[in-house]
Design an enzyme around this catalytic site. Structure first.
Site, PDB file in Angstrom:
ATOM      1  N   GLU A  96     -20.181 -45.903  24.443  1.00 49.61           N
ATOM      2  CA  GLU A  96     -20.408 -47.326  24.615  1.00 49.61           C
ATOM      3  C   GLU A  96     -19.131 -48.127  24.422  1.00 49.61           C
ATOM      4  OE1 GLU A  96     -25.105 -47.362  23.628  1.00 49.61           O
ATOM      5  OE2 GLU A  96     -23.821 -48.440  22.255  1.00 49.61           O
ATOM      6  N   CYS A 116     -14.207 -53.701  22.323  1.00 52.56           N
ATOM      7  CA  CYS A 116     -14.419 -52.697  21.285  1.00 52.56           C
ATOM      8  C   CYS A 116     -14.603 -51.353  21.981  1.00 52.56           C
ATOM      9  CB  CYS A 116     -15.660 -53.109  20.506  1.00 52.56           C
ATOM     10  SG  CYS A 116     -16.126 -51.971  19.214  1.00 52.56           S
ATOM     11  N   CYS A 149     -19.404 -38.621  16.390  1.00 61.93           N
ATOM     12  CA  CYS A 149     -18.448 -38.709  15.281  1.00 61.93           C
ATOM     13  C   CYS A 149     -18.765 -37.612  14.285  1.00 61.93           C
ATOM     14  CB  CYS A 149     -18.564 -40.079  14.601  1.00 61.93           C
ATOM     15  SG  CYS A 149     -17.246 -40.407  13.418  1.00 61.93           S
ATOM     16  N   CYS A 189     -20.891 -41.129   8.145  1.00 67.06           N
ATOM     17  CA  CYS A 189     -21.026 -42.205   7.159  1.00 67.06           C
ATOM     18  C   CYS A 189     -22.513 -42.571   7.063  1.00 67.06           C
ATOM     19  CB  CYS A 189     -20.188 -43.413   7.560  1.00 67.06           C
ATOM     20  SG  CYS A 189     -18.424 -43.041   7.580  1.00 67.06           S
ATOM     21  N   CYS A 203     -24.196 -45.412   9.395  1.00 61.17           N
ATOM     22  CA  CYS A 203     -23.702 -45.572  10.767  1.00 61.17           C
ATOM     23  C   CYS A 203     -24.576 -44.808  11.753  1.00 61.17           C
ATOM     24  CB  CYS A 203     -22.259 -45.073  10.845  1.00 61.17           C
ATOM     25  SG  CYS A 203     -21.596 -45.169  12.523  1.00 61.17           S
ATOM     26  N   GLU A 245     -14.044 -41.601  15.316  1.00 61.61           N
ATOM     27  CA  GLU A 245     -12.953 -41.855  14.370  1.00 61.61           C
ATOM     28  C   GLU A 245     -11.645 -41.699  15.148  1.00 61.61           C
ATOM     29  OE1 GLU A 245     -12.192 -42.951  11.290  1.00 61.61           O
ATOM     30  OE2 GLU A 245     -10.136 -42.390  11.801  1.00 61.61           O
ATOM     31  N   SER A 249      -9.278 -48.815  13.684  1.00 57.17           N
ATOM     32  CA  SER A 249     -10.112 -48.834  12.482  1.00 57.17           C
ATOM     33  C   SER A 249     -10.380 -47.395  12.067  1.00 57.17           C
ATOM     34  CB  SER A 249     -11.433 -49.546  12.802  1.00 57.17           C
ATOM     35  OG  SER A 249     -12.292 -49.512  11.679  1.00 57.17           O
ATOM     36  N   LEU A 278     -13.547 -49.559   4.057  1.00 54.70           N
ATOM     37  CA  LEU A 278     -13.550 -49.267   2.625  1.00 54.70           C
ATOM     38  C   LEU A 278     -14.983 -49.175   2.090  1.00 54.70           C
ATOM     39  CD1 LEU A 278     -11.586 -48.788   0.264  1.00 54.70           C
ATOM     40  CD2 LEU A 278     -11.744 -51.232  -0.234  1.00 54.70           C
ATOM     41  N   HIS A 279     -15.725 -50.248   2.181  1.00 58.17           N
ATOM     42  CA  HIS A 279     -17.170 -50.293   1.908  1.00 58.17           C
ATOM     43  C   HIS A 279     -17.578 -50.126   0.451  1.00 58.17           C
ATOM     44  CE1 HIS A 279     -17.444 -50.384   6.173  1.00 58.17           C
ATOM     45  NE2 HIS A 279     -17.335 -49.100   6.386  1.00 58.17           N
ATOM     46  N   ASN A 293     -25.822 -53.737  10.146  1.00 59.24           N
ATOM     47  CA  ASN A 293     -26.697 -53.777  11.316  1.00 59.24           C
ATOM     48  C   ASN A 293     -27.662 -52.615  11.258  1.00 59.24           C
ATOM     49  OD1 ASN A 293     -25.738 -56.038  12.940  1.00 59.24           O
ATOM     50  ND2 ASN A 293     -23.817 -54.905  12.865  1.00 59.24           N
ATOM     51  N   CYS A 315     -21.795 -53.669  15.525  1.00 63.33           N
ATOM     52  CA  CYS A 315     -21.099 -52.614  14.821  1.00 63.33           C
ATOM     53  C   CYS A 315     -22.025 -51.522  14.340  1.00 63.33           C
ATOM     54  CB  CYS A 315     -20.491 -53.210  13.560  1.00 63.33           C
ATOM     55  SG  CYS A 315     -18.759 -53.282  13.645  1.00 63.33           S
TER      56      CYS A 315
HETATM   57  N1  SAH Z   1     -14.469 -44.482  12.522  1.00 62.40           N
HETATM   58  C1  SAH Z   1     -13.905 -45.809  12.467  1.00 62.40           C
HETATM   59  C2  SAH Z   1     -14.538 -46.768  13.457  1.00 62.40           C
HETATM   60  C3  SAH Z   1     -15.989 -46.982  13.120  1.00 62.40           C
HETATM   61  S1  SAH Z   1     -16.885 -48.385  13.718  1.00 62.40           S
HETATM   62  C4  SAH Z   1     -14.050 -46.354  11.057  1.00 62.40           C
HETATM   63  O1  SAH Z   1     -14.770 -45.756  10.267  1.00 62.40           O
HETATM   64  O2  SAH Z   1     -13.445 -47.388  10.759  1.00 62.40           O
HETATM   65  C5  SAH Z   1     -16.171 -49.808  13.039  1.00 62.40           C
HETATM   66  C6  SAH Z   1     -16.774 -50.361  11.760  1.00 62.40           C
HETATM   67  O3  SAH Z   1     -18.194 -50.521  11.797  1.00 62.40           O
HETATM   68  C7  SAH Z   1     -16.479 -49.480  10.578  1.00 62.40           C
HETATM   69  O4  SAH Z   1     -16.007 -50.279   9.527  1.00 62.40           O
HETATM   70  C8  SAH Z   1     -17.839 -48.942  10.244  1.00 62.40           C
HETATM   71  O5  SAH Z   1     -17.918 -48.538   8.914  1.00 62.40           O
HETATM   72  C9  SAH Z   1     -18.732 -50.111  10.570  1.00 62.40           C
HETATM   73  N2  SAH Z   1     -20.148 -49.777  10.705  1.00 62.40           N
HETATM   74  C10 SAH Z   1     -20.671 -48.576  11.012  1.00 62.40           C
HETATM   75  N3  SAH Z   1     -22.018 -48.659  11.034  1.00 62.40           N
HETATM   76  C11 SAH Z   1     -22.344 -49.934  10.739  1.00 62.40           C
HETATM   77  C12 SAH Z   1     -23.581 -50.631  10.629  1.00 62.40           C
HETATM   78  N4  SAH Z   1     -24.736 -50.026  10.857  1.00 62.40           N
HETATM   79  N5  SAH Z   1     -23.535 -51.950  10.323  1.00 62.40           N
HETATM   80  C13 SAH Z   1     -22.350 -52.564  10.141  1.00 62.40           C
HETATM   81  N6  SAH Z   1     -21.165 -51.953  10.230  1.00 62.40           N
HETATM   82  C14 SAH Z   1     -21.150 -50.650  10.525  1.00 62.40           C
END
Ligand code: SAH
Length: 366
Positions: free
Chosen positions: A94, A107, A114, A118, A121, A167, A198, A221-222, A297, A340
């Site tokens: 996508e 984006c 992936c 995480c 995600c 990633e 990212s 970071l989260h 999300n 996202c």
């Molecule tokens: N692998 C990369 C790109 C991932 S997508 C990374 O980890 O940075 C970009 C961002 O969206 C990342 O910060 C990811 O953690 C975040 N993300 C993933 N799932 C999400 C969700 N369900 N709601 C909000 N952000 C999310």
């Protein structure tokens, strides 16, 4: 038998020059084609009028210009546009375009699926199939530019973020080749500040990115401590926070005015308390950092919930009071699942994670 034709979308400036040299042509033909292909979005050799007729004929025999097929094209009420693209092996990825006043952000995805898994995600939940080729990455901007050509602005894409599926730093060479094209004056001419990679925290690759092409860096970071972060981002077990932040410091060391963006997904009751906000502020206090709060999300079968707007505001106030530059990301394209972490194409999952997850849920195979 003729060799398989080369897909010119796979080649950056050097690659195109080498390709033409290989045909016994002057390398600068590569620059002309670079411009036709990317600056003007032309995919028909006959329209490349500064090439001789015999060369155009030869190109049509030895080269192709093939982008993924557009399987779906949705526009949300807020103008966000999402494409589902089908790769030649049937995998789907996508790409999302987010228009804002004065800029347009594309984006892009870097992998089909992936490996990182995480916890919050949707892409991770789908498993991994393969890295995208440089051509498949660059084709996303190539296609989007052509498809947005009738939009209000003739150059609607001003920024690119590698925040789609995958990633990017686990597909390093292809991502870098694609970025080189995005930055090339004869292709998309984006400044390196307007391209953001990212990463979930691939520490060694952060250093390599700085050496290869120091574009803007965003780090997912989260969580401000290793216990919680390892739960949310399993890669943290390999590269814990201290190592990650050291790599971030090195990334911007030579450029005093640059900052690293730290993404922080707001998960209700998980990482959104005042205590976490204070810990985050302490952690990033001495770094050239800005914080991007992302309201979670939700997607089907997730155990997480989005933090309330009040909790997000409070979290923001605490870290801003500590002097950190912070923005809360607006959710965009909600009605078309373009936000996202919701990007979940149709992955042919070699790791079989989906089937295992389904079995776990139904209790089968126990
Ligand atoms: N692998 C990369 C790109 C991932 S997508 C990374 O980890 O940075 C970009 C961002 O969206 C990342 O910060 C990811 O953690 C975040 N993300 C993933 N799932 C999400 C969700 N369900 N709601 C909000 N952000 C999310």
């Amino acid at each position: 038998m003729p060799a398989t034709p080369t897909n010119l979308l796979d080649l950056d400036r050097d690659g195109l020059q080498a390709f033409f040299a290989g045909l016994g042509e002057k390398p600068f033909r590569g620059l002309q084609v670079l411009q036709w292909l990317h600056q003007y979005g032309v995919d028909d050799f006959e329209r490349m009028t500064n090439l001789s007729k015999p060369l155009r004929t030869r190109l049509s025999q030895e080269a192709v210009i093939v982008a993924p097929r557009i399987k779906q094209d949705h526009t949300a009420a807020d103008g966000t546009r999402k494409w589902l693209l089908e790769l030649n092996d049937g995998n789907a990825i996508e790409t999302v375009f987010i228009p804002e006043t004065g800029r347009g952000t594309l984006c892009v995805s870097s992998q089909a699926g992936c490996t990182l898994n995480c916890a919050f995600c949707a892409t991770g939940a789908q498993g991994f199939n393969r890295n995208l080729t440089a051509g498949e990455i660059v084709a996303q901007i190539w296609l989007a530019r052509r498809l947005l050509a009738d939009a209000d602005s003739p150059r609607p894409i001003t920024n690119v973020v590698f925040m789609g599926m995958g990633e990017p730093l686990l597909n390093f060479d292809n991502v870098v080749a694609a970025i080189r094209l995005m930055l090339d004056d004869l292709a998309y001419g984006l400044s390196r500040r307007r391209v953001t990679v990212s990463t979930a925290g691939m520490v060694p690759m952060i250093d390599r990115l700085r050496e290869a092409c120091p574009v803007s860096l965003a780090v997912s970071l989260h969580a401000p401590d290793d216990v919680l972060r390892s739960e949310l981002v399993p890669l943290n077990r390999k590269y814990p926070i201290a190592e990650l932040l050291a790599a971030c410091r090195r990334y911007v060391a030579d450029e005093p005015r640059r900052k690293v963006t730290f993404e922080y997904v707001m998960l209700d009751g998980v990482n959104d308390s005042d205590a976490y906000a204070q810990a985050l502020a302490r952690l990033l206090r001495d770094l050239p950092a800005k914080v991007n709060l992302i309201p979670f999300n939700p997607f089907p079968d997730t155990r997480f919930k989005r933090s309330s707007p009040a909790a997000i505001d409070r979290f923001r106030d605490v870290i801003m009071a500590a002097g950190l530059m912070t923005i809360t990301r607006r959710t965009r394209g909600d009605d078309i699942d373009a936000a996202c972490g919701q990007l979940a194409g149709d992955i042919h999952d070699r790791s079989d994670r989906r089937r295992r997850a389904a079995r776990r849920m139904t209790g089968a195979g126990q």
